[in-house]
Scaffold this motif. Structure first.
Motif, PDB file in Angstrom:
ATOM      1  N   GLY A   1       0.775  -1.265  -0.066  1.00  0.00           N
ATOM      2  CA  GLY A   1      -0.074   0.049  -0.122  1.00  0.00           C
ATOM      3  C   GLY A   1       0.986   1.395  -0.069  1.00  0.00           C
ATOM      4  N   ALA A   2       2.311   1.116  -0.187  1.00  0.00           N
ATOM      5  CA  ALA A   2       3.215   2.457  -0.131  1.00  0.00           C
ATOM      6  C   ALA A   2       3.135   2.843  -1.337  1.00  0.00           C
ATOM      7  N   GLU A   3       2.703   2.513  -2.326  1.00  0.00           N
ATOM      8  CA  GLU A   3       2.382   3.058  -3.749  1.00  0.00           C
ATOM      9  C   GLU A   3       2.096   4.523  -3.632  1.00  0.00           C
ATOM     10  N   PRO A   4       2.532   5.340  -4.571  1.00  0.00           N
ATOM     11  CA  PRO A   4       2.035   6.504  -4.697  1.00  0.00           C
ATOM     12  C   PRO A   4       0.329   6.934  -4.819  1.00  0.00           C
ATOM     13  N   THR A   5      -0.134   6.126  -5.499  1.00  0.00           N
ATOM     14  CA  THR A   5      -1.442   5.832  -5.906  1.00  0.00           C
ATOM     15  C   THR A   5      -1.823   4.668  -5.693  1.00  0.00           C
ATOM     16  N   ASN A   6      -3.297   4.455  -5.870  1.00  0.00           N
ATOM     17  CA  ASN A   6      -3.707   2.872  -5.755  1.00  0.00           C
ATOM     18  C   ASN A   6      -4.192   2.523  -6.974  1.00  0.00           C
ATOM     19  N   TRP A   7      -3.703   2.950  -8.395  1.00  0.00           N
ATOM     20  CA  TRP A   7      -3.734   2.531  -9.617  1.00  0.00           C
ATOM     21  C   TRP A   7      -3.602   1.299  -9.884  1.00  0.00           C
ATOM     22  N   GLU A   8      -4.566   0.354 -10.387  1.00  0.00           N
ATOM     23  CA  GLU A   8      -3.877  -1.000 -11.053  1.00  0.00           C
ATOM     24  C   GLU A   8      -3.523  -0.916 -12.419  1.00  0.00           C
ATOM     25  N   SER A   9      -2.403  -1.621 -12.516  1.00  0.00           N
ATOM     26  CA  SER A   9      -1.985  -1.960 -13.850  1.00  0.00           C
ATOM     27  C   SER A   9      -3.111  -2.548 -14.921  1.00  0.00           C
ATOM     28  N   PHE A  10      -3.047  -2.330 -16.070  1.00  0.00           N
ATOM     29  CA  PHE A  10      -3.773  -3.227 -17.185  1.00  0.00           C
ATOM     30  C   PHE A  10      -3.305  -4.748 -17.257  1.00  0.00           C
ATOM     31  N   PHE A  11      -2.129  -4.772 -16.693  1.00  0.00           N
ATOM     32  CA  PHE A  11      -1.498  -6.221 -16.581  1.00  0.00           C
ATOM     33  C   PHE A  11      -1.573  -6.660 -15.372  1.00  0.00           C
ATOM     34  N   SER A  12      -2.575  -6.232 -14.405  1.00  0.00           N
ATOM     35  CA  SER A  12      -2.723  -6.718 -12.926  1.00  0.00           C
ATOM     36  C   SER A  12      -1.732  -6.134 -12.225  1.00  0.00           C
ATOM     37  N   GLY A  13      -1.953  -6.026 -10.814  1.00  0.00           N
ATOM     38  CA  GLY A  13      -1.143  -5.553  -9.822  1.00  0.00           C
ATOM     39  C   GLY A  13      -0.925  -4.220  -9.768  1.00  0.00           C
ATOM     40  N   PRO A  14      -0.301  -3.435  -8.890  1.00  0.00           N
ATOM     41  CA  PRO A  14      -0.216  -2.210  -8.768  1.00  0.00           C
ATOM     42  C   PRO A  14       0.547  -1.477 -10.131  1.00  0.00           C
ATOM     43  N   ALA A  15       0.294  -0.344 -10.367  1.00  0.00           N
ATOM     44  CA  ALA A  15       0.737   0.240 -11.528  1.00  0.00           C
ATOM     45  C   ALA A  15       2.044   1.167 -11.163  1.00  0.00           C
ATOM     46  N   TRP A  16       2.700   0.926  -9.975  1.00  0.00           N
ATOM     47  CA  TRP A  16       4.108   1.521  -9.587  1.00  0.00           C
ATOM     48  C   TRP A  16       4.646   0.385  -9.150  1.00  0.00           C
ATOM     49  N   SER A  17       6.023   0.748  -9.442  1.00  0.00           N
ATOM     50  CA  SER A  17       7.236  -0.349  -9.077  1.00  0.00           C
ATOM     51  C   SER A  17       8.312   0.542  -8.286  1.00  0.00           C
ATOM     52  N   LEU A  18       8.653  -0.336  -7.474  1.00  0.00           N
ATOM     53  CA  LEU A  18       9.786   0.567  -6.378  1.00  0.00           C
ATOM     54  C   LEU A  18      11.218   0.466  -7.155  1.00  0.00           C
ATOM     55  N   ASP A  19      11.944   1.590  -7.036  1.00  0.00           N
ATOM     56  CA  ASP A  19      13.434   1.550  -7.309  1.00  0.00           C
ATOM     57  C   ASP A  19      14.107   1.393  -5.879  1.00  0.00           C
ATOM     58  N   GLU A  20      14.787   0.548  -5.678  1.00  0.00           N
ATOM     59  CA  GLU A  20      15.171   0.303  -4.516  1.00  0.00           C
ATOM     60  C   GLU A  20      16.371   1.366  -4.047  1.00  0.00           C
ATOM     61  N   ALA A  21      17.000   1.512  -4.937  1.00  0.00           N
ATOM     62  CA  ALA A  21      18.376   2.485  -5.068  1.00  0.00           C
ATOM     63  C   ALA A  21      17.998   4.003  -4.492  1.00  0.00           C
ATOM     64  N   SER A  22      16.657   4.685  -5.081  1.00  0.00           N
ATOM     65  CA  SER A  22      16.374   5.846  -4.514  1.00  0.00           C
ATOM     66  C   SER A  22      15.114   5.859  -3.600  1.00  0.00           C
ATOM     67  N   GLY A  23      14.547   4.856  -3.387  1.00  0.00           N
ATOM     68  CA  GLY A  23      13.303   4.657  -2.612  1.00  0.00           C
ATOM     69  C   GLY A  23      12.141   5.285  -3.205  1.00  0.00           C
ATOM     70  N   GLU A  24      12.009   5.431  -4.284  1.00  0.00           N
ATOM     71  CA  GLU A  24      11.051   6.051  -5.173  1.00  0.00           C
ATOM     72  C   GLU A  24      10.191   5.001  -6.046  1.00  0.00           C
TER      73      GLU A  24
END
Length: 582
Positions: free
Chosen positions: A141-164
């Motif tokens: 639930g930390a994703e910036p918005t709750n949007w769902e991807s057209f291909f299932s799952g959240p529409a946001w992915s985490l870049d661990e290096a930057s934390g964004e």
């Protein structure tokens, strides 16, 4: 004078599955070149080429890593130039697939955007955001918005290096470009001009109405999917035909197409979720945005409450209401694309037809129904042969990223795997992506090797070789439909009137121009049907001469002025000088 593309027919080539020249099991540019006479004999005016750019193929080429390079799987720029020359020699234009809502995560722009960190010069070329306030990076639930991807799952992915997080409306390997940034837009325009200078004749613009997002980015209505109730939501109202999309397309027209005033270029916008009013705005020639749109209303009519993988039977009256409304309202100002099949849709003869007993009849009937509407028809590779959906034994047989994502998400949520597979068998995108069936040979004439996706077993009888010289074949009927559009101005420019609108199984309409009246009548069922002659013509018996039919001895009025139609019968009649239009 009517625009040239109103009487044109476009043929879509999905390169992976069209023709393989080197035996590696993947279609390629020399393979396409080897089959150009098939396209010329069919009579098409334009080829739309699905992506051939360098790509890691996470979404079969719709994830582009280099817009100015050909993926080695498909060949080289020299191969492309020969293909383009071969098409032009045959009087056929070439339209490229323009995928600029997103790139691959392997595109140098995104690599620089990610590796340069929050302060890097390319960071703002994509949609980067910190975690939701109060959440640690990576927490559910930390994703910036709750949007769902057209291909299932959240529409946001985490870049661990930057934390964004970065936004991807499709696969996580397809990050969305930030069109708010003018550098992004002008880099895209420069790339488009590079291809036009190379000789291509226009672009089909993938999900082009998703490029503008509502700011600030915010949550959509929760949809209850995922591991946490209410975690995922529908963000589509916040990025579909967004607030600046018309501005962007008008800028694109100025920066790209206006620089080629002597070229007959074609611009086609794929616009999922577009409304009629929005489509009119996109295609109004005075606004200078695109020539025509792909809209999806008619191919959503058999989607159940669970979405596309929950198919329900089509009610023909719903199809009439949908297509009829788009014919009348859009045709008065703008222009529409006419299609059943493409790389994202199942095969129409299996979807809306009868791919068993009445395979040939229903394939030709559905083609007749579609092609003589007002709009530009699109033929997807193999459609002209009546290719059908392919058998699927298990999820291991499925290649499509959308289908697989849906299946595993729904299995994890406790749904019946067999029911899920049934939905994928009916509606999955692999149905359109099995190799073109050129011959009865083991590789269907597509390849001498092992095909990347299994050929349909019915290629032993359903193939181009079997149909090429058969005047009763599906292929011959498509040739005749295309020739009729070319020959009769009423098909391109005539007014449209739906006939017998309440009939549950007969689809009929009239096209009228300068005194000519074309009447199209199709039985969309595997049972005989009747329709009153008075529902088809204002003057009893005045239907004109048969100019096309899919069965011998087309029916006319019988006793009591009733037209009786055989299963999947379709015919077209033309009356000269009898139009009822004012």
């Amino acid at each position: 004078m009517s625009s040239w593309w109103k009487s044109a027919v476009v043929y879509q080539v999905y390169p992976r599955s069209f023709a393989d020249s080197n035996g590696d099991g993947v279609g390629d540019l020399p393979g396409i070149e080897s089959r150009l006479d098939h396209l010329s004999d069919l009579g098409v005016d334009v080829v739309w080429l699905s992506p051939i750019y360098t790509s890691p193929q996470a979404d079969n080429g719709y994830d582009i890593a280099d817009y100015r390079a050909i993926d080695p799987r498909f060949g080289s720029l020299d191969d492309f130039d020969r293909l383009l020359a071969g098409l032009h020699e045959r009087g056929i234009k070439l339209v490229m697939d323009l995928v600029v809502n997103h790139t691959s995560d392997e595109h140098p722009w995104f690599v620089s955007s990610r590796d340069g960190g929050p302060d890097g010069p390319y960071r703002d070329w994509y949609w980067w955001r910190p975690p939701r306030e109060g959440f640690a990076p990576g927490a559910p639930g930390a994703e910036p918005t709750n949007w769902e991807s057209f291909f299932s799952g959240p529409a946001w992915s985490l870049d661990e290096a930057s934390g964004e997080y970065y936004l991807h409306l499709f696969d996580r390997k397809q990050p969305d470009l930030n069109w708010e940034n003018p550098q992004v837009r002008h880099a895209v325009y420069a790339m488009m001009r590079w291809w036009l200078d190379r000789g291509v004749d226009g672009f089909r613009m993938d999900v082009i109405n998703l490029i503008s997002k509502v700011l600030p980015l915010r949550d959509g209505a929760p949809n209850g999917h995922g591991a946490h109730p209410g975690w995922l939501g529908d963000g589509s109202p916040l990025y579909t035909t967004g607030p600046r999309v018309h501005e962007y397309l008008q800028e694109m027209h100025r920066e790209v197409f206006d620089r080629y005033p002597d070229r007959e270029l074609l611009t086609v916008g794929e616009t999922p979720g577009v409304t009629l009013d929005e489509a009119i705005a996109f295609t109004d020639p005075n606004r200078r945005e695109v020539d025509m749109v792909f809209q999806f209303e008619h191919v959503g009519l058999d989607h159940g409450q669970g979405g596309k993988f929950d198919p329900v039977p089509l009610d023909l009256r719903d199809l009439k209401a949908s297509l009829g409304r788009w014919q009348v309202e859009l045709g008065a100002v703008g222009w529409n694309s006419l299609y059943w099949d493409n790389h994202d849709q199942p095969r129409v003869v299996s979807r809306f037809g009868d791919d068993g007993t009445y395979w040939r009849e229903s394939a030709t009937a559905l083609a007749t129904l579609l092609h003589l509407h007002r709009g530009t028809p699109y033929v997807y590779q193999g459609e002209e042969l009546g290719m059908t959906n392919a058998p699927v034994g298990s999820i291991d047989d499925v290649d499509d990223v959308e289908s697989r994502g849906y299946y595993f998400q729904q299995v994890a949520a406790g749904h019946d795997p067999q029911v899920l597979l049934d939905g994928i068998r009916a509606m999955g995108r692999d149905n359109a992506r099995t190799p073109v069936q050129w011959s009865a040979e083991p590789g269907a004439g597509f390849t001498a090797g092992t095909p990347w996706l299994a050929v349909n077993p019915n290629h032993t009888w359903l193939n181009a070789d079997a149909q090429r010289d058969d005047p009763t074949s599906v292929l011959a009927h498509y040739r005749a439909l295309i020739a009729l559009r070319h020959a009769e101005p009423v098909v391109a420019d005539g007014d449209f009137t739906m006939l017998a609108g309440d009939h549950p199984h007969v689809y009929a309409y009239a096209r009228e121009l300068d005194g000519d009246r074309l009447v199209v009548v199709v039985n969309v069922s595997s049972d005989p049907q009747e329709v009153p002659l008075a529902d088809l013509t204002p003057s009893a018996g005045d239907l004109g001469e048969v100019v096309l039919a899919n069965l011998p001895d087309p029916t006319t009025a019988h006793a009591g002025d009733v037209v009786r139609l055989r299963p999947w019968e379709a015919w077209v009649r033309l009356a000269r000088g009898t139009s009822t239009a004012p």
